[in-house]
Design a protein around this motif. Structure first.
Motif: not given
Length: 90
Positions: A14-15, A17-33, A47-53
């Motif tokens: 779960i962690r 999957s959710i962290s991957f979706l948040i990463l996509v949102l951060g990079l593309w939807l909120f122009n993090g890239a 990334g922190i959530i993904m590392i804990t997973a």
């Protein structure tokens, strides 16, 4: 300090999957890239959530003495916060 597992298989999936979706949102939807501060912050948080997973260890759960193991995982890995020589009382 040796870290022990305190995140179970289901919680890890779960962690991740959710962290991957948040990463996509951060990079593309909120122009993090593109270097937007909000997008980069969201990406770092994911990334922190993904590392804990990936590590199967969460420092917040450790501080609260919680875990997300199933009964089967407790039999395999043992209880993360009890010493092996310690007698447990229910």
């Amino acid at each position: 300090m040796k870290s022990h597992r305190n995140i179970g298989r289901t919680d890890r999936r779960i962690r991740f999957s959710i962290s991957f979706l948040i990463l996509v949102l951060g990079l593309w939807l909120f122009n993090g890239a593109s270097g937007d501060t909000l997008g980069l912050s969201i990406s770092i948080f994911s990334g922190i959530i993904m590392i804990t997973a990936l590590a199967a260890y969460c420092p917040v759960l450790h501080l609260l003495h919680l875990h997300s193991f199933s009964e089967e995982e407790l039999k395999i890995y043992g209880h993360p916060y009890h010493n092996k020589g310690q007698i447990l009382e229910a």
